[in-house]
Design a protein around this motif. Structure first.
Motif, PDB file in Angstrom:
ATOM      1  N   SER A 168       0.823  -1.221   0.000  1.00  0.00           N
ATOM      2  CA  SER A 168       0.000   0.000   0.000  1.00  0.00           C
ATOM      3  C   SER A 168       0.858   1.273   0.000  1.00  0.00           C
ATOM      4  O   SER A 168       2.034   1.249   0.382  1.00  0.00           O
ATOM      5  CB  SER A 168      -0.921   0.011   1.228  1.00  0.00           C
ATOM      6  N   ASP A 169       0.242   2.371  -0.426  1.00  0.00           N
ATOM      7  CA  ASP A 169       0.927   3.673  -0.398  1.00  0.00           C
ATOM      8  C   ASP A 169       1.322   4.044   1.030  1.00  0.00           C
ATOM      9  O   ASP A 169       2.390   4.610   1.256  1.00  0.00           O
ATOM     10  CB  ASP A 169       0.027   4.771  -0.969  1.00  0.00           C
ATOM     11  N   LYS A 170       0.448   3.719   1.977  1.00  0.00           N
ATOM     12  CA  LYS A 170       0.727   4.043   3.378  1.00  0.00           C
ATOM     13  C   LYS A 170       1.988   3.331   3.867  1.00  0.00           C
ATOM     14  O   LYS A 170       2.833   3.929   4.533  1.00  0.00           O
ATOM     15  CB  LYS A 170      -0.475   3.669   4.248  1.00  0.00           C
ATOM     16  N   MET A 171       2.128   2.051   3.510  1.00  0.00           N
ATOM     17  CA  MET A 171       3.325   1.296   3.917  1.00  0.00           C
ATOM     18  C   MET A 171       4.567   1.833   3.211  1.00  0.00           C
ATOM     19  O   MET A 171       5.641   1.880   3.808  1.00  0.00           O
ATOM     20  CB  MET A 171       3.145  -0.198   3.631  1.00  0.00           C
ATOM     21  N   ALA A 172       4.426   2.242   1.964  1.00  0.00           N
ATOM     22  CA  ALA A 172       5.570   2.811   1.229  1.00  0.00           C
ATOM     23  C   ALA A 172       6.044   4.089   1.919  1.00  0.00           C
ATOM     24  O   ALA A 172       7.251   4.307   2.069  1.00  0.00           O
ATOM     25  CB  ALA A 172       5.180   3.090  -0.222  1.00  0.00           C
TER      26      ALA A 172
ATOM     27  N   TRP B 292      11.330   0.562   1.837  1.00  0.00           N
ATOM     28  CA  TRP B 292      10.289  -0.034   1.017  1.00  0.00           C
ATOM     29  C   TRP B 292      10.873  -0.483  -0.323  1.00  0.00           C
ATOM     30  O   TRP B 292      10.630  -1.599  -0.773  1.00  0.00           O
ATOM     31  CB  TRP B 292       9.152   0.965   0.802  1.00  0.00           C
ATOM     32  N   LYS B 293      11.657   0.388  -0.943  1.00  0.00           N
ATOM     33  CA  LYS B 293      12.282   0.041  -2.227  1.00  0.00           C
ATOM     34  C   LYS B 293      13.228  -1.145  -2.071  1.00  0.00           C
ATOM     35  O   LYS B 293      13.258  -2.048  -2.907  1.00  0.00           O
ATOM     36  CB  LYS B 293      13.054   1.232  -2.805  1.00  0.00           C
ATOM     37  N   LYS B 294      14.011  -1.116  -1.012  1.00  0.00           N
ATOM     38  CA  LYS B 294      14.949  -2.224  -0.766  1.00  0.00           C
ATOM     39  C   LYS B 294      14.196  -3.541  -0.601  1.00  0.00           C
ATOM     40  O   LYS B 294      14.580  -4.561  -1.158  1.00  0.00           O
ATOM     41  CB  LYS B 294      15.798  -1.949   0.474  1.00  0.00           C
ATOM     42  N   LEU B 295      13.124  -3.511   0.183  1.00  0.00           N
ATOM     43  CA  LEU B 295      12.319  -4.702   0.412  1.00  0.00           C
ATOM     44  C   LEU B 295      11.717  -5.215  -0.897  1.00  0.00           C
ATOM     45  O   LEU B 295      11.755  -6.405  -1.193  1.00  0.00           O
ATOM     46  CB  LEU B 295      11.211  -4.410   1.432  1.00  0.00           C
TER      47      LEU B 295
END
Length: 130
Positions: free
Chosen positions: A66-70, A77-80
């Motif tokens: 989700s956008d919220k988690m990003a 987030w990108k690394k994950l």
């Protein structure tokens, strides 16, 4: 920006959904939810191990899609979400190892994956030059 990029999240969640249904049918239909022989299979058969590993790696991607988690995870987030490259390789390996005699279809998937990953590498290099 490419038009298909807008559909990445939907495609990723569909991949998780498909992998989950694939896993559920394997666990339910093949093993009738009897986990002892299933766990033995995971450790004895490499195509089962790689499929299970790919599915486990998809779980945090689905949870954080989700956008919220990003926003919450920021750069992490990108690394994950770069795990998708490993997961896609695992998926192709699963298909190759599963196919005992007919390798044509899995090799087509491997070629497609290599082409897509090469596009990604080229796209990343051109983006970093800007």
């Amino acid at each position: 920006s490419l038009e298909w990029i807008r559909f990445r999240r939907m495609l990723g969640l569909f991949a998780f959904f498909y992998a989950s249904i694939h896993m559920l049918s394997y666990v339910g239909l093949d093993y009738r939810f009897d986990f002892e022989p299933l766990i033995n299979d995971v450790f004895k058969k490499k195509f089962v191990f790689i499929r299970f590993s790919a599915w486990l790696l998809l779980i945090p991607l689905a949870i954080t899609s989700s956008d919220k988690m990003a926003r919450l995870l920021k750069q992490n987030w990108k690394k994950l979400h770069r795990l998708i490259y490993v997961i896609s390789i695992f998926g192709v390996l699963h298909f190759i190892w599963l196919s005992k005699t007919i390798f044509f279809k899995p090799l087509i998937f491997l070629i497609i994956l290599i082409i897509l990953l090469l596009f990604r590498v080229n796209y990343s290099k051109s983006s970093s030059k800007i």
